[in-house]
Design a protein around this motif. Sequence first.
Motif, short mmCIF file in Angstrom:
data_model
loop_
_atom_site.label_atom_id
_atom_site.label_comp_id
_atom_site.label_asym_id
_atom_site.label_seq_id
_atom_site.Cartn_x
_atom_site.Cartn_y
_atom_site.Cartn_z
N PRO A 164 0.83 -1.21 0.00
CA PRO A 164 0.00 0.00 0.00
C PRO A 164 0.86 1.26 0.00
N LEU A 165 0.29 2.34 -0.50
CA LEU A 165 0.96 3.64 -0.53
C LEU A 165 -0.07 4.68 -0.15
N ARG A 166 0.18 5.41 0.90
CA ARG A 166 -0.74 6.46 1.32
C ARG A 166 -0.21 7.78 0.80
N ILE A 167 -1.08 8.55 0.16
CA ILE A 167 -0.69 9.85 -0.36
C ILE A 167 -1.74 10.89 0.02
N ARG A 168 -1.32 12.13 0.00
CA ARG A 168 -2.26 13.24 0.22
C ARG A 168 -2.50 13.90 -1.14
N LEU A 169 -3.76 14.16 -1.43
CA LEU A 169 -4.12 14.83 -2.67
C LEU A 169 -4.84 16.13 -2.34
N PRO A 170 -4.59 17.19 -3.11
CA PRO A 170 -5.41 18.38 -2.94
C PRO A 170 -6.87 18.01 -3.20
N ALA A 171 -7.78 18.66 -2.50
CA ALA A 171 -9.21 18.33 -2.59
C ALA A 171 -9.73 18.35 -4.03
N ALA A 172 -9.32 19.35 -4.80
CA ALA A 172 -9.81 19.44 -6.18
C ALA A 172 -9.32 18.27 -7.03
N LEU A 173 -8.08 17.85 -6.81
CA LEU A 173 -7.54 16.72 -7.56
C LEU A 173 -8.26 15.43 -7.16
N LYS A 174 -8.51 15.29 -5.87
CA LYS A 174 -9.23 14.10 -5.39
C LYS A 174 -10.62 14.03 -6.02
N SER A 175 -11.30 15.16 -6.07
CA SER A 175 -12.63 15.20 -6.68
C SER A 175 -12.57 14.84 -8.16
N ALA A 176 -11.55 15.34 -8.85
CA ALA A 176 -11.40 15.06 -10.27
C ALA A 176 -11.14 13.57 -10.50
N VAL A 177 -10.30 12.97 -9.65
CA VAL A 177 -10.01 11.54 -9.78
C VAL A 177 -11.28 10.73 -9.48
N ASN A 181 -15.30 6.10 -15.61
CA ASN A 181 -14.66 4.95 -16.23
C ASN A 181 -14.98 3.63 -15.54
N ARG A 182 -15.89 3.71 -14.54
CA ARG A 182 -16.33 2.53 -13.78
C ARG A 182 -15.15 1.78 -13.17
N ARG A 183 -14.30 2.56 -12.52
CA ARG A 183 -13.14 2.01 -11.82
C ARG A 183 -13.16 2.51 -10.38
N SER A 184 -12.43 1.82 -9.53
CA SER A 184 -12.21 2.35 -8.18
C SER A 184 -11.23 3.51 -8.32
N MET A 185 -11.14 4.33 -7.29
CA MET A 185 -10.15 5.42 -7.33
C MET A 185 -8.75 4.85 -7.45
N ASN A 186 -8.48 3.78 -6.73
CA ASN A 186 -7.17 3.16 -6.79
C ASN A 186 -6.85 2.71 -8.23
N ALA A 187 -7.80 2.01 -8.86
CA ALA A 187 -7.58 1.53 -10.22
C ALA A 187 -7.39 2.69 -11.19
N GLU A 188 -8.13 3.77 -11.00
CA GLU A 188 -8.00 4.94 -11.87
C GLU A 188 -6.61 5.57 -11.73
N ILE A 189 -6.16 5.72 -10.49
CA ILE A 189 -4.84 6.31 -10.24
C ILE A 189 -3.74 5.42 -10.82
N VAL A 190 -3.84 4.12 -10.60
CA VAL A 190 -2.84 3.19 -11.13
C VAL A 190 -2.81 3.27 -12.64
N ARG A 191 -3.97 3.25 -13.30
CA ARG A 191 -4.01 3.29 -14.76
C ARG A 191 -3.42 4.59 -15.29
N ARG A 192 -3.74 5.69 -14.67
CA ARG A 192 -3.21 6.98 -15.14
C ARG A 192 -1.70 7.06 -14.94
N LEU A 193 -1.20 6.51 -13.85
CA LEU A 193 0.25 6.48 -13.65
C LEU A 193 0.91 5.59 -14.70
#
Length: 89
Positions: free
Chosen positions: A7-20, A27-39
Motif C-alpha cells: 500500500p501507498l498512502r498519499i495526500r491529494l489536494p481536494a480538487a484533484l481528489k474530486s477530479a479523480v 470509467n467505472r473504476r475504483s479510485m485506486n484503479a484509476e490512479i494506477v491506470r493513469r500512472l
Amino acid sequence: MSREDPPLRIRLPAALKSAVQARAAENRRSMNAEIVRRLEWSLEAEQDHQPGQDSVRRLLQAGLPAEITNSDRIAKLERRLAELERKSK
C-alpha cells in the motif's frame, strides 16, 4: 494489482481528489484503479515519447468538461492525432 501489492498512502489536494473520483466513476473504476491506470499511461508515454506526443499528452492532462462523453474525448484525440500525423509527414 492485488491485495498483496504494498500500500501507498498519499495526500491529494481536494480538487484533484474530486477530479479523480469523477473520472473513476465515469470509467467505472475504483479510485485506486484509476490512479494506477493513469500512472501507467504517464510512464508508458514517457517511455514511448515521440515528437508530437506532447500535444496529445497536454489534451489528456488538461481534461475536458464533465458534460463531454468519453466518445467525444476519443474523437477529439483522434482528430488531434491525425493532425499531428499530417504535420509530421
